[in-house]
Write an enzyme that holds these catalytic residues in place. Structure first.
Site, PDB file in Angstrom:
ATOM      1  N   THR A  54       0.878  -1.178   0.000  1.00  0.00           N
ATOM      2  CA  THR A  54       0.000   0.000   0.000  1.00  0.00           C
ATOM      3  C   THR A  54       0.913   1.225   0.000  1.00  0.00           C
ATOM      4  O   THR A  54       1.633   1.467   0.974  1.00  0.00           O
ATOM      5  CB  THR A  54      -0.913   0.033   1.242  1.00  0.00           C
ATOM      6  OG1 THR A  54      -1.665  -1.173   1.274  1.00  0.00           O
ATOM      7  CG2 THR A  54      -1.855   1.219   1.188  1.00  0.00           C
TER       8      THR A  54
ATOM      9  N   LYS B 269      -7.429   1.781  -3.296  1.00  0.00           N
ATOM     10  CA  LYS B 269      -7.121   1.368  -1.916  1.00  0.00           C
ATOM     11  C   LYS B 269      -7.341   2.544  -0.955  1.00  0.00           C
ATOM     12  O   LYS B 269      -7.791   2.380   0.176  1.00  0.00           O
ATOM     13  CB  LYS B 269      -5.670   0.861  -1.852  1.00  0.00           C
ATOM     14  CG  LYS B 269      -5.145   0.554  -0.463  1.00  0.00           C
ATOM     15  CD  LYS B 269      -5.671  -0.741   0.131  1.00  0.00           C
ATOM     16  CE  LYS B 269      -5.167  -0.919   1.557  1.00  0.00           C
ATOM     17  NZ  LYS B 269      -5.499  -2.192   2.151  1.00  0.00           N
TER      18      LYS B 269
ATOM     19  N   LYS C 107      -0.066   5.396   8.253  1.00  0.00           N
ATOM     20  CA  LYS C 107       0.663   5.559   6.981  1.00  0.00           C
ATOM     21  C   LYS C 107      -0.332   5.687   5.823  1.00  0.00           C
ATOM     22  O   LYS C 107      -0.217   6.570   4.989  1.00  0.00           O
ATOM     23  CB  LYS C 107       1.573   4.342   6.774  1.00  0.00           C
ATOM     24  CG  LYS C 107       2.325   4.343   5.488  1.00  0.00           C
ATOM     25  CD  LYS C 107       2.381   3.092   4.645  1.00  0.00           C
ATOM     26  CE  LYS C 107       1.687   1.848   4.949  1.00  0.00           C
ATOM     27  NZ  LYS C 107       1.369   1.015   3.802  1.00  0.00           N
TER      28      LYS C 107
HETATM   29  P1  NAP Z   1       5.243  -6.534   7.610  1.00  0.00           P
HETATM   30  O1  NAP Z   1       4.811  -7.823   8.229  1.00  0.00           O
HETATM   31  O2  NAP Z   1       5.866  -5.492   8.468  1.00  0.00           O
HETATM   32  O3  NAP Z   1       6.249  -6.918   6.421  1.00  0.00           O
HETATM   33  C1  NAP Z   1       6.921  -5.937   5.672  1.00  0.00           C
HETATM   34  C2  NAP Z   1       7.903  -6.647   4.749  1.00  0.00           C
HETATM   35  O4  NAP Z   1       8.604  -5.683   3.980  1.00  0.00           O
HETATM   36  C3  NAP Z   1       8.961  -7.459   5.481  1.00  0.00           C
HETATM   37  O5  NAP Z   1       9.281  -8.583   4.697  1.00  0.00           O
HETATM   38  C4  NAP Z   1      10.144  -6.476   5.548  1.00  0.00           C
HETATM   39  O6  NAP Z   1      11.396  -7.106   5.682  1.00  0.00           O
HETATM   40  C5  NAP Z   1      10.007  -5.842   4.181  1.00  0.00           C
HETATM   41  N1  NAP Z   1      10.639  -4.520   4.111  1.00  0.00           N
HETATM   42  C6  NAP Z   1      10.213  -3.378   4.716  1.00  0.00           C
HETATM   43  N2  NAP Z   1      11.031  -2.361   4.408  1.00  0.00           N
HETATM   44  C7  NAP Z   1      11.999  -2.873   3.605  1.00  0.00           C
HETATM   45  C8  NAP Z   1      13.126  -2.313   2.965  1.00  0.00           C
HETATM   46  N3  NAP Z   1      13.426  -1.007   3.089  1.00  0.00           N
HETATM   47  N4  NAP Z   1      13.907  -3.120   2.222  1.00  0.00           N
HETATM   48  C9  NAP Z   1      13.597  -4.433   2.090  1.00  0.00           C
HETATM   49  N5  NAP Z   1      12.547  -5.034   2.669  1.00  0.00           N
HETATM   50  C10 NAP Z   1      11.743  -4.252   3.417  1.00  0.00           C
HETATM   51  O7  NAP Z   1       4.035  -5.824   6.839  1.00  0.00           O
HETATM   52  P2  NAP Z   1       2.719  -6.468   6.198  1.00  0.00           P
HETATM   53  O8  NAP Z   1       1.649  -6.500   7.223  1.00  0.00           O
HETATM   54  O9  NAP Z   1       3.084  -7.687   5.447  1.00  0.00           O
HETATM   55  O10 NAP Z   1       2.306  -5.284   5.187  1.00  0.00           O
HETATM   56  C11 NAP Z   1       2.969  -5.105   3.951  1.00  0.00           C
HETATM   57  C12 NAP Z   1       2.209  -4.079   3.114  1.00  0.00           C
HETATM   58  O11 NAP Z   1       0.860  -4.536   2.924  1.00  0.00           O
HETATM   59  C13 NAP Z   1       2.111  -2.692   3.759  1.00  0.00           C
HETATM   60  O12 NAP Z   1       2.187  -1.708   2.758  1.00  0.00           O
HETATM   61  C14 NAP Z   1       0.732  -2.718   4.414  1.00  0.00           C
HETATM   62  O13 NAP Z   1       0.176  -1.419   4.546  1.00  0.00           O
HETATM   63  C15 NAP Z   1      -0.045  -3.551   3.406  1.00  0.00           C
HETATM   64  N6  NAP Z   1      -1.233  -4.233   3.953  1.00  0.00           N
HETATM   65  C16 NAP Z   1      -1.155  -4.889   5.158  1.00  0.00           C
HETATM   66  C17 NAP Z   1      -2.293  -5.532   5.656  1.00  0.00           C
HETATM   67  C18 NAP Z   1      -2.270  -6.257   6.995  1.00  0.00           C
HETATM   68  O14 NAP Z   1      -3.355  -6.593   7.517  1.00  0.00           O
HETATM   69  N7  NAP Z   1      -1.104  -6.524   7.577  1.00  0.00           N
HETATM   70  C19 NAP Z   1      -3.491  -5.486   4.936  1.00  0.00           C
HETATM   71  C20 NAP Z   1      -3.525  -4.846   3.707  1.00  0.00           C
HETATM   72  C21 NAP Z   1      -2.387  -4.210   3.231  1.00  0.00           C
HETATM   73  P3  NAP Z   1      11.929  -7.540   7.140  1.00  0.00           P
HETATM   74  O15 NAP Z   1      11.336  -8.903   7.385  1.00  0.00           O
HETATM   75  O16 NAP Z   1      13.400  -7.574   7.020  1.00  0.00           O
HETATM   76  O17 NAP Z   1      11.456  -6.504   8.122  1.00  0.00           O
END
Ligand code: NAP
Length: 290
Positions: free
Chosen positions: A98, A173, A241
């Protein structure tokens, strides 16, 4: 079968990549900044790991990404070891992060310059939707690119649609998040009022979920909200965010979002109180405190 690279095995990316492997049968190569998560993924599923996004992308037909925000996306795409440094002609990059519509347009142009395709494809449905492979996917980009990527995206989707040109997935979104936060705040106020009025809350919820006030939030969150349980689901940091992205876009397109602006500040208060990782339904805590 296609060669698929996956960048970002977080809460969402890990199971989404798993569905592409299991349901689609594609060849996977995964990259995660913290390598242990990539090693765990290849223990669970067939696939290889890459040391950098560039290495993951070099032979891939499709490169999926699900990282945090615009800055993270820039790093994994345009950075020195980024996907775009090795992207092959004809490859398609699908971004499930997102992020802003602006970066989607920027990456779409950058991909075009390399003879590749780019789709912004943010998702809705949360961790449960990712694990079940039943996400809603809102896509922006070119029709011919979408047609090629659609069967691969289908592996983790229940609903999938091309919304328009680059950036349109992210704009859709934003609409989703604007609608969701208003509903959460309304539900929080309704529950708070019911409590103050001395009503039997389960009875009240059971009755009104069958009427016009019904919502996904009401059906799935009212019980945990009155129990002060916020240790799951979609984190306040992510919602903040997302709302910052919405407000920024609204400043550019002239949309008036008075309630969304107010709720963004409410989430800011929750962050200041240390609730960064609480679920976004924690808006009710501000009412209970006052
Ligand atoms: P998350 O569990 O915090 O995972 C984020 C991922 O991105 C991890 O693999 C992290 O690596 C990687 N990452 C972050 N910054 C990075 C960088 N600078 N370089 C390389 N890798 C990086 O987050 P998530 O819940 O999966 O969410 C991911 C996206 O989906 C976000 O944009 C969020 O807004 C969106 N989203 C989330 C949900 C939800 O319910 N969680 C629902 C809809 C949309 P590391 O493992 O090394 O930290």
């Amino acid at each position: 079968m296609s060669k698929v690279a996956w960048i970002g095995l977080g809460v969402m990316g890990y199971p989404m990549a798993g569905h592409i492997r299991e349901k689609g049968g594609h060849d996977l190569i995964v990259y995660n900044r913290t390598p242990e998560k990539a090693a765990k993924w290849t223990d669970q599923y067939d696939g290889e790991t890459a040391a950098t996004p560039a290495e993951a992308a070099q032979n891939a037909d499709f490169i999926f990404m699900c990282v945090g925000n615009d800055d993270d996306l820039r790093q994994v795409t345009l950075g020195p070891d980024g996907v775009f440094s090795t992207l092959k002609e004809g490859a398609i990059v699908v971004d499930n992060t997102t992020a802003s519509a602006g970066i989607a347009r920027e990456l779409h142009e950058a991909a075009k310059g390399k003879g590749a395709g780019f789709l912004d494809a943010p998702v809705s449905g949360g961790q449960a939707g990712a694990e079940g492979g039943v996400l809603t996917v809102m896509v922006g980009g070119d029709e011919d690119v979408y047609a090629k990527a659609e069967p691969v995206i289908q592996c983790f989707a229940r609903a999938l649609n091309l919304m328009g040109p680059a950036g349109s997935g992210q704009l859709t979104k934003m609409v989703n998040q604007i609608c969701v936060v208003g509903v959460i705040q309304g539900l929080a106020e309704g529950l708070h009022f019911a409590k103050q009025a001395g009503l039997d809350i389960p009875k009240a919820m059971d009755t009104i979920t069958k009427g016009a006030a019904q919502s996904w939030q009401m059906e799935n969150r009212w019980e945990t909200m009155i129990r002060d349980e916020f240790d799951y689901g979609f984190a306040v940091d992510w919602m903040r965010k997302d709302l910052a992205i919405c407000m920024d876009e609204a400043r550019q397109n002239g949309a008036s979002l008075p309630v969304t602006a107010m709720i963004e500040q409410f989430y800011n208060e929750i962050q200041r109180a240390g609730g960064n990782r609480w679920d976004s339904s924690s808006l009710i805590t501000l009412l209970e405190r006052s």
